[in-house]
Enzyme design. Structure first.
Site, PDB file in Angstrom:
ATOM      1  N   ARG A 133      28.391 -36.441  -5.047  1.00  0.00           N
ATOM      2  CA  ARG A 133      27.847 -35.229  -4.401  1.00  0.00           C
ATOM      3  C   ARG A 133      28.621 -34.830  -3.152  1.00  0.00           C
ATOM      4  NH1 ARG A 133      23.172 -37.877  -6.028  1.00  0.00           N
ATOM      5  NH2 ARG A 133      22.299 -36.892  -7.872  1.00  0.00           N
ATOM      6  N   LYS A 168      38.364 -23.258  -0.543  1.00  0.00           N
ATOM      7  CA  LYS A 168      38.151 -22.843  -1.938  1.00  0.00           C
ATOM      8  C   LYS A 168      38.811 -23.875  -2.839  1.00  0.00           C
ATOM      9  CE  LYS A 168      37.674 -17.822  -1.767  1.00  0.00           C
ATOM     10  NZ  LYS A 168      38.244 -16.525  -2.194  1.00  0.00           N
ATOM     11  N   GLU A 225      52.869 -14.913   0.064  1.00  0.00           N
ATOM     12  CA  GLU A 225      51.597 -15.023   0.799  1.00  0.00           C
ATOM     13  C   GLU A 225      51.827 -14.883   2.307  1.00  0.00           C
ATOM     14  OE1 GLU A 225      48.681 -15.140  -0.649  1.00  0.00           O
ATOM     15  OE2 GLU A 225      48.803 -16.248  -2.530  1.00  0.00           O
ATOM     16  N   LYS A 248      44.570 -17.032   8.635  1.00  0.00           N
ATOM     17  CA  LYS A 248      43.596 -17.448   7.611  1.00  0.00           C
ATOM     18  C   LYS A 248      42.409 -18.148   8.264  1.00  0.00           C
ATOM     19  CE  LYS A 248      42.570 -19.124   3.162  1.00  0.00           C
ATOM     20  NZ  LYS A 248      43.001 -19.482   1.826  1.00  0.00           N
ATOM     21  N   GLU A 307      33.247 -15.371   1.851  1.00  0.00           N
ATOM     22  CA  GLU A 307      33.735 -14.070   1.384  1.00  0.00           C
ATOM     23  C   GLU A 307      32.625 -13.047   1.157  1.00  0.00           C
ATOM     24  OE1 GLU A 307      37.141 -14.453  -1.211  1.00  0.00           O
ATOM     25  OE2 GLU A 307      36.791 -12.451  -2.018  1.00  0.00           O
ATOM     26  N   ARG A 366      36.779 -11.767   4.484  1.00  0.00           N
ATOM     27  CA  ARG A 366      37.673 -12.673   3.755  1.00  0.00           C
ATOM     28  C   ARG A 366      38.330 -11.979   2.557  1.00  0.00           C
ATOM     29  NH1 ARG A 366      36.976 -19.213   2.533  1.00  0.00           N
ATOM     30  NH2 ARG A 366      38.965 -19.383   1.449  1.00  0.00           N
ATOM     31  N   ASN A 370      42.736 -10.907  -0.138  1.00  0.00           N
ATOM     32  CA  ASN A 370      43.078 -10.571  -1.525  1.00  0.00           C
ATOM     33  C   ASN A 370      44.014  -9.378  -1.621  1.00  0.00           C
ATOM     34  OD1 ASN A 370      41.475 -12.646  -2.468  1.00  0.00           O
ATOM     35  ND2 ASN A 370      39.651 -11.354  -2.585  1.00  0.00           N
ATOM     36  N   HIS A 421      46.138  -8.868  -4.651  1.00  0.00           N
ATOM     37  CA  HIS A 421      45.683  -9.800  -5.680  1.00  0.00           C
ATOM     38  C   HIS A 421      45.084  -9.127  -6.916  1.00  0.00           C
ATOM     39  CE1 HIS A 421      46.550 -12.802  -2.715  1.00  0.00           C
ATOM     40  NE2 HIS A 421      46.177 -13.771  -3.505  1.00  0.00           N
ATOM     41  N   HIS A 470      46.453 -10.432 -10.293  1.00  0.00           N
ATOM     42  CA  HIS A 470      45.660 -11.103 -11.327  1.00  0.00           C
ATOM     43  C   HIS A 470      45.913 -10.494 -12.700  1.00  0.00           C
ATOM     44  CE1 HIS A 470      42.685 -12.732  -8.130  1.00  0.00           C
ATOM     45  NE2 HIS A 470      43.681 -13.561  -8.343  1.00  0.00           N
ATOM     46  N   HIS A 478      52.436 -17.275  -8.862  1.00  0.00           N
ATOM     47  CA  HIS A 478      51.341 -16.592  -8.169  1.00  0.00           C
ATOM     48  C   HIS A 478      51.840 -15.764  -6.963  1.00  0.00           C
ATOM     49  CE1 HIS A 478      47.347 -15.810  -6.641  1.00  0.00           C
ATOM     50  NE2 HIS A 478      47.702 -16.296  -5.469  1.00  0.00           N
TER      51      HIS A 478
HETATM   52  N1  LIG Z   1      42.327 -22.463  -2.821  1.00  0.00           N
HETATM   53  C1  LIG Z   1      42.889 -21.349  -2.410  1.00  0.00           C
HETATM   54  O1  LIG Z   1      42.426 -20.697  -1.466  1.00  0.00           O
HETATM   55  C2  LIG Z   1      44.126 -20.867  -3.106  1.00  0.00           C
HETATM   56  C3  LIG Z   1      44.892 -19.845  -2.529  1.00  0.00           C
HETATM   57  C4  LIG Z   1      46.071 -19.467  -3.154  1.00  0.00           C
HETATM   58  C5  LIG Z   1      46.477 -20.107  -4.321  1.00  0.00           C
HETATM   59  N2  LIG Z   1      45.706 -21.096  -4.842  1.00  0.00           N
HETATM   60  C6  LIG Z   1      46.113 -21.809  -6.048  1.00  0.00           C
HETATM   61  O2  LIG Z   1      47.323 -22.507  -5.773  1.00  0.00           O
HETATM   62  C7  LIG Z   1      48.005 -22.739  -6.990  1.00  0.00           C
HETATM   63  C8  LIG Z   1      49.482 -22.485  -6.804  1.00  0.00           C
HETATM   64  O3  LIG Z   1      49.951 -23.373  -5.821  1.00  0.00           O
HETATM   65  P1  LIG Z   1      51.507 -23.738  -5.686  1.00  0.00           P
HETATM   66  O4  LIG Z   1      52.306 -22.498  -5.719  1.00  0.00           O
HETATM   67  O5  LIG Z   1      51.617 -24.651  -4.541  1.00  0.00           O
HETATM   68  O6  LIG Z   1      51.804 -24.446  -7.092  1.00  0.00           O
HETATM   69  P2  LIG Z   1      51.979 -25.978  -7.527  1.00  0.00           P
HETATM   70  O7  LIG Z   1      50.978 -26.838  -6.895  1.00  0.00           O
HETATM   71  O8  LIG Z   1      52.015 -25.938  -9.027  1.00  0.00           O
HETATM   72  O9  LIG Z   1      53.424 -26.332  -6.987  1.00  0.00           O
HETATM   73  C9  LIG Z   1      54.559 -25.649  -7.495  1.00  0.00           C
HETATM   74  C10 LIG Z   1      55.615 -26.629  -8.034  1.00  0.00           C
HETATM   75  O10 LIG Z   1      56.274 -27.230  -6.932  1.00  0.00           O
HETATM   76  C11 LIG Z   1      56.282 -28.665  -7.080  1.00  0.00           C
HETATM   77  N3  LIG Z   1      56.287 -29.179  -5.719  1.00  0.00           N
HETATM   78  C12 LIG Z   1      55.263 -29.195  -4.844  1.00  0.00           C
HETATM   79  N4  LIG Z   1      55.684 -29.611  -3.650  1.00  0.00           N
HETATM   80  C13 LIG Z   1      56.994 -29.905  -3.774  1.00  0.00           C
HETATM   81  C14 LIG Z   1      57.987 -30.366  -2.873  1.00  0.00           C
HETATM   82  N5  LIG Z   1      57.724 -30.566  -1.581  1.00  0.00           N
HETATM   83  N6  LIG Z   1      59.232 -30.572  -3.360  1.00  0.00           N
HETATM   84  C15 LIG Z   1      59.516 -30.322  -4.657  1.00  0.00           C
HETATM   85  N7  LIG Z   1      58.636 -29.843  -5.544  1.00  0.00           N
HETATM   86  C16 LIG Z   1      57.385 -29.640  -5.100  1.00  0.00           C
HETATM   87  C17 LIG Z   1      55.076 -28.972  -7.905  1.00  0.00           C
HETATM   88  O11 LIG Z   1      55.213 -30.189  -8.578  1.00  0.00           O
HETATM   89  C18 LIG Z   1      55.034 -27.766  -8.856  1.00  0.00           C
HETATM   90  O12 LIG Z   1      55.894 -28.009  -9.931  1.00  0.00           O
HETATM   91  C19 LIG Z   1      47.365 -21.834  -8.014  1.00  0.00           C
HETATM   92  O13 LIG Z   1      46.599 -22.611  -8.896  1.00  0.00           O
HETATM   93  C20 LIG Z   1      46.458 -20.930  -7.200  1.00  0.00           C
HETATM   94  O14 LIG Z   1      45.312 -20.527  -7.910  1.00  0.00           O
HETATM   95  C21 LIG Z   1      44.552 -21.485  -4.250  1.00  0.00           C
END
Ligand SMILES: NC(=O)c1ccc[n+]([C@@H]2O[C@H](COP(=O)([O-])OP(=O)(O)OC[C@H]3O[C@@H](n4cnc5c(N)ncnc54)[C@H](O)[C@@H]3O)[C@@H](O)[C@H]2O)c1
Length: 369
Positions: free
Chosen positions: A122, A144, A186, A228, A238, A242, A246, A249, A253, A267
């Site tokens: 939990r 999130k 971003e 942020k 949100e 917040r 987006n 976005h 999307h 993304h």
């Molecule tokens: N929670 C939130 O508020 C929020 C906001 C924006 C995006 N997201 C989510 O984030 C995700 C995308 O995140 P991302 O772009 O970090 O993708 P990711 O976590 O898939 O990382 C991208 C790639 O980089 C590699 N990688 C990571 N760090 C590395 C490093 N230091 N050196 C070499 N390779 C490395 C990973 O293995 C992966 O292959 C999506 O699922 C999206 O929905 C969440």
């Protein structure tokens, strides 16, 4: 230099620490949170090969024992199967209610592990150690968490704030250029939505960020996190402000769905294209001058990030289908759509009454040009 940004959320407040060499000091940074000197680390296989040994050594140096699970890298990991695998592994490691879980990786690991921590016993505490630019400026802050399902992205999840975020600028040096640029989408978004001076600075110093200038990276991550954190502190779940995060976005999307969440479009690339389209739409609605979308596009182009829909390889559906993919089809029936628009760079707002035909026209032109 270590920058600290507070996320003020009453009893759930925490700090985002941004600096160089933070991974090597992670043990000392995390130790004050621990009731017993034991942690479980979850990462992905790519990050594990590059940075897990440094984290483990940093923990050991403080007398903290650790076990680690490496999940496959990539968006496909954010699913039910890996949520079950991660959560059951944490139970097998005998993680207890007062323990702390560490999420070492990009947004995929942060979102998945954060959600697992939210439902484990939990709710157990977790620390984000974001290793992508996107995760450092966005996903590790704000609580999130979640996974994707067959029905769509991020449809199952929870608000679960981390207890600490450690963003080590140095780990970005192993990040592939395309992933770095995706995260930059971003970063630009923050300037566009609420800080024109930050956007001015990015126009000048963005290229140095791409080339690896640590001082520039530190400043860009810190300013993004400040923005942020401020927004999240005022509107955690949100209800209002917040939503400004987006910006870009809604278009993003639709494009992500149309490309099947594949490598065709990352993304942050979708966010960059979406921001350019949001400014184009704002200009056509007479909300800002025609120069503003041109300036946004010029900067994104100068950085080498995707900016036009046509930069996405392969075929795309038409405007009508894309609008359907925005998940706004019901609203289209009434002829009005909800978008984050801008009265200028740094002046975004929520618009609930955007005429569907204007959106269609922007998309038609973008698909044709
Ligand atoms: N929670 C939130 O508020 C929020 C906001 C924006 C995006 N997201 C989510 O984030 C995700 C995308 O995140 P991302 O772009 O970090 O993708 P990711 O976590 O898939 O990382 C991208 C790639 O980089 C590699 N990688 C990571 N760090 C590395 C490093 N230091 N050196 C070499 N390779 C490395 C990973 O293995 C992966 O292959 C999506 O699922 C999206 O929905 C969440």
């Amino acid at each position: 230099m270590l920058n600290r940004v507070a996320v003020d959320l009453g009893v759930r407040s925490y700090e985002v620490r941004i600096g160089q060499g933070l991974l090597a000091r992670a043990g000392a940074e995390i130790a004050p949170l621990l009731r017993r000197k034991r942690v479980a680390v979850v990462t992905d296989e790519t990050v594990a090969t590059r940075h897990l040994a440094a984290l483990t050594a940093a923990l050991t140096a403080e007398g903290i024992t650790s076990t680690a699970l490496s999940l496959p890298a990539g968006e496909g990991t954010k699913n039910w199967a890996n949520l079950a695998r991660c959560t059951e592994w944490l139970l097998e490691q005998k993680v207890e209610r007062k323990d702390v879980v560490l999420a070492l990786g990009g947004g995929v690991i942060g979102d998945l592990v954060g959600f697992s921590a939210a439902i484990l016993r939990r709710g157990v505490r977790f620390v984000q150690l974001p290793t992508t630019l996107l995760a450092q400026v966005d996903s590790s802050v704000g609580g999130k968490t979640g996974i994707n399902t067959a029905q769509g992205k991020n449809l199952v999840g929870a608000f679960h704030q981390p207890s600490l975020v450690l963003a080590d600028i140095d780990v970005l040096s192993t990040l592939p250029d395309r992933d770095l640029l995706s995260g930059y989408g971003e970063v630009v978004k923050y300037g566009l939505l609420g800080d024109a001076a930050f956007f001015d600075w990015l126009e000048r110093d963005g290229p140095a960020l791409r080339q690896g200038d640590a001082a520039v990276r530190l400043r860009a991550v810190t300013r993004s996190v400040e923005m942020k954190a401020g927004i999240v502190s005022r509107d955690e779940t949100e209800e209002g402000e917040r939503a400004l995060l987006n910006l870009g976005h809604t278009f993003c999307h639709a494009l992500e769905k149309a490309t099947g969440y594949s490598d065709r479009l990352l993304h942050g690339e979708g966010v960059a294209i979406g921001c350019a389209l949001a400014f184009e739409l704002s200009s056509r609605l007479g909300l800002c001058s025609q120069e503003e979308p041109s300036r946004v596009r010029a900067h994104l182009k100068a950085m080498g990030i995707k900016v036009d829909i046509r930069d996405i390889p392969g075929d795309l559906p038409g405007a009508e289908t894309l609008i359907g993919l925005m998940g706004q089809d019901k609203k289209v029936v009434d002829g009005k759509l909800r978008f984050i628009l801008a009265r200028g760079i740094g002046q975004a707002f929520v618009a609930d009454d955007v005429p569907g035909d204007k959106v269609r026209a922007v998309l038609d032109d973008a698909l044709r040009s």
